[in-house]
Design an enzyme around this catalytic site. Structure first.
Site, PDB file in Angstrom:
ATOM      1  N   ARG A  78      -2.111  -5.732  10.208  1.00 13.30           N
ATOM      2  CA  ARG A  78      -1.786  -6.740  11.176  1.00 13.30           C
ATOM      3  C   ARG A  78      -3.160  -7.427  11.433  1.00 13.30           C
ATOM      4  O   ARG A  78      -4.223  -7.306  11.365  1.00 13.30           O
ATOM      5  CB  ARG A  78      -1.695  -5.872  12.655  1.00 13.30           C
ATOM      6  CG  ARG A  78      -0.533  -5.047  12.986  1.00 13.30           C
ATOM      7  CD  ARG A  78      -0.621  -4.025  13.479  1.00 13.30           C
ATOM      8  NE  ARG A  78       0.828  -3.226  13.794  1.00 13.30           N
ATOM      9  CZ  ARG A  78       1.153  -2.355  13.217  1.00 13.30           C
ATOM     10  NH1 ARG A  78       0.492  -1.983  11.980  1.00 13.30           N
ATOM     11  NH2 ARG A  78       2.495  -1.788  13.227  1.00 13.30           N
ATOM     12  N   HIS A 103       1.660  -7.546   7.449  1.00 16.95           N
ATOM     13  CA  HIS A 103       1.858  -7.545   6.175  1.00 16.95           C
ATOM     14  C   HIS A 103       1.963  -8.963   5.402  1.00 16.95           C
ATOM     15  O   HIS A 103       2.884  -8.963   4.487  1.00 16.95           O
ATOM     16  CB  HIS A 103       3.147  -6.499   5.715  1.00 16.95           C
ATOM     17  CG  HIS A 103       2.691  -5.030   6.083  1.00 16.95           C
ATOM     18  ND1 HIS A 103       1.491  -4.524   5.979  1.00 16.95           N
ATOM     19  CD2 HIS A 103       3.588  -4.262   6.457  1.00 16.95           C
ATOM     20  CE1 HIS A 103       1.448  -3.231   6.403  1.00 16.95           C
ATOM     21  NE2 HIS A 103       2.898  -2.971   6.673  1.00 16.95           N
ATOM     22  N   HIS A 177       2.903   0.251  -0.329  1.00 22.30           N
ATOM     23  CA  HIS A 177       3.370   0.934   1.042  1.00 22.30           C
ATOM     24  C   HIS A 177       4.559   1.748   0.528  1.00 22.30           C
ATOM     25  O   HIS A 177       5.811   1.542   1.201  1.00 22.30           O
ATOM     26  CB  HIS A 177       3.954  -0.520   1.666  1.00 22.30           C
ATOM     27  CG  HIS A 177       4.215  -0.300   2.969  1.00 22.30           C
ATOM     28  ND1 HIS A 177       5.116   0.590   3.562  1.00 22.30           N
ATOM     29  CD2 HIS A 177       3.455  -0.783   4.265  1.00 22.30           C
ATOM     30  CE1 HIS A 177       5.186   0.601   5.004  1.00 22.30           C
ATOM     31  NE2 HIS A 177       3.909  -0.076   5.181  1.00 22.30           N
ATOM     32  N   ASP A 249       0.352   6.067  12.799  1.00 18.75           N
ATOM     33  CA  ASP A 249       0.734   4.678  12.482  1.00 18.75           C
ATOM     34  C   ASP A 249      -0.725   4.165  12.747  1.00 18.75           C
ATOM     35  O   ASP A 249      -0.983   3.143  13.433  1.00 18.75           O
ATOM     36  CB  ASP A 249       1.655   3.895  12.950  1.00 18.75           C
ATOM     37  CG  ASP A 249       1.900   2.545  12.422  1.00 18.75           C
ATOM     38  OD1 ASP A 249       1.012   2.587  11.385  1.00 18.75           O
ATOM     39  OD2 ASP A 249       2.605   1.890  12.934  1.00 18.75           O
ATOM     40  N   GLU A 317      -1.923   4.286   2.912  1.00 21.82           N
ATOM     41  CA  GLU A 317      -1.943   2.900   2.722  1.00 21.82           C
ATOM     42  C   GLU A 317      -3.403   2.329   2.633  1.00 21.82           C
ATOM     43  O   GLU A 317      -4.137   2.105   3.718  1.00 21.82           O
ATOM     44  CB  GLU A 317      -1.462   1.788   3.726  1.00 21.82           C
ATOM     45  CG  GLU A 317       0.364   2.124   3.992  1.00 21.82           C
ATOM     46  CD  GLU A 317       0.892   1.390   5.187  1.00 21.82           C
ATOM     47  OE1 GLU A 317       0.581   0.027   5.457  1.00 21.82           O
ATOM     48  OE2 GLU A 317       1.467   2.279   5.926  1.00 21.82           O
TER      49      GLU A 317
END
Length: 351
Positions: A78, A103, A177, A249, A317
């Site tokens: 982000r 992304h 990803h 996340d 990631e």
């Protein structure tokens, strides 16, 4: 060994190819020219096991909002309010998540065709793909030339190397990803996978997953994964930040980062306890977003009719921290004109 096949075509008729890399252990990965996607990672046997989630067609990938298997860019994760500045110059980006950039924006690298620059069909088969992103693409400055190289080693390690250069100062932060399920892409929820991360700190975030700018010690929190815990155990700790995102996340600040990205070190691992399979992650990057697939749509139809849903895969990631262009205390994701970007992340599979 490398085998090229036709995978499908884009809406404008451009052809999408699939390159299958196979090592001497009969481990194979499929790489698509669409999105530089890792479409499959197969362990041949009876039965064969495929450990990444994915789709069987171009149309399904283009409709996918979860970035299954893609290389994302220009900027993974982000950027707050789709804005950042270099000195007096401000840039407005494509926003695609509640007013923020995720992304790379609405038309990021994940839905574009990459060009195949080189294929090496020897021991440790490899493929090099490239993409050009022009000045102003999704609002980012500079003409950017970027590439990703996949190499499947004879000891079952998928080595991923990113390179880029630009003619004007910009930011660059690519990542892979893929959603890993070491029990098989069709094995259901990955909640019993054990996750370990070599990190002393993480970046706390607000309700929209934008970092506050602080670095917080993981000790004594649900984010302390220096000793492996299952995804289910982590979620059960009932941490408010984890509850907001319905699972993991979040970005961990990986230990022993070198600013010149010269320290390629073990940063994380996941273990599937039934099969005993492990995936160890090595990287030169400063951060890693661990995402437990919280928002995979219930009933998503994947490869060979498999049904996916929330928590069916784990993303590891490697990246710069989220919103680093706006957080001066974070490791810098700035790529200066005339300089060269290189980073490497390896996923080592142990059967």
């Amino acid at each position: 060994m490398i085998k090229k096949t036709h995978f499908g075509e884009m809406p404008n008729g451009d052809q999408v190819a699939c390159y299958r890399l196979t090592n001497k252990n009969n481990i194979s990965v499929n790489i698509l020219t669409l999105g530089a996607i890792l479409q499959s990672w197969e362990i041949q046997g009876d039965p064969s096991i495929d450990i990444v989630l994915g789709f069987d067609s171009v149309d399904e990938y283009l409709a996918d909002a979860s970035y299954l298997g893609t290389v994302v860019g220009r900027y993974a994760n982000r950027i707050a309010n789709g804005q950042f500045s270099f000195g007096e110059r401000s840039y407005s980006l494509s926003t695609n998540l509640n007013g923020h950039t995720l992304h790379g924006g609405e038309d990021g690298f994940h839905h574009r065709l990459w060009q195949v620059e080189q294929v090496s069909d020897q021991d440790n088969p490899s493929i090099l793909l490239s993409i050009v992103s022009v000045d102003g693409d999704q609002g980012f400055p500079g003409n950017l030339q970027a590439s990703v190289e996949y190499c499947l080693s004879e000891d079952n390690c998928l080595q991923i190397t990113y390179r880029a250069n630009t003619d004007s100062d910009t930011v660059f932060n690519p990542t892979q990803h893929s959603y890993f399920n070491l029990g098989g892409h069709d094995a259901g929820a990955a909640l019993e996978h054990l996750v370990q991360v070599n990190a002393s700190q993480y970046t706390p975030a607000d309700s929209l997953s934008i970092p506050t700018g602080n670095l917080r010690a993981v000790s004594g929190t649900a984010f302390d994964l220096n000793q492996a815990l299952s995804v289910a155990e982590i979620i059960a700790k009932n941490d408010p930040e984890i509850n907001i995102t319905s699972g993991l996340d979040h970005n961990w600040c990986l230990d022993d980062y070198a600013e010149n990205q010269g320290n390629h070190r073990l940063v994380s691992s996941i273990l599937e306890p039934v099969s005993g399979r492990t995936l160890s992650v090595y990287s030169t990057m400063p951060g890693m977003q661990v995402y437990s697939g919280n928002f995979i749509g219930e009933g998503t139809v994947g490869k060979r009719g498999a049904i996916y849903g929330p928590h069916h895969g784990l993303c590891m990631e490697t990246q710069y921290y989220p919103d680093s262009p706006n957080k001066k205390n974070f490791p810098s994701s700035k790529l200066c004109a005339g300089s060269h970007f290189i980073s490497r992340t390896d996923y080592q599979l142990t059967l």
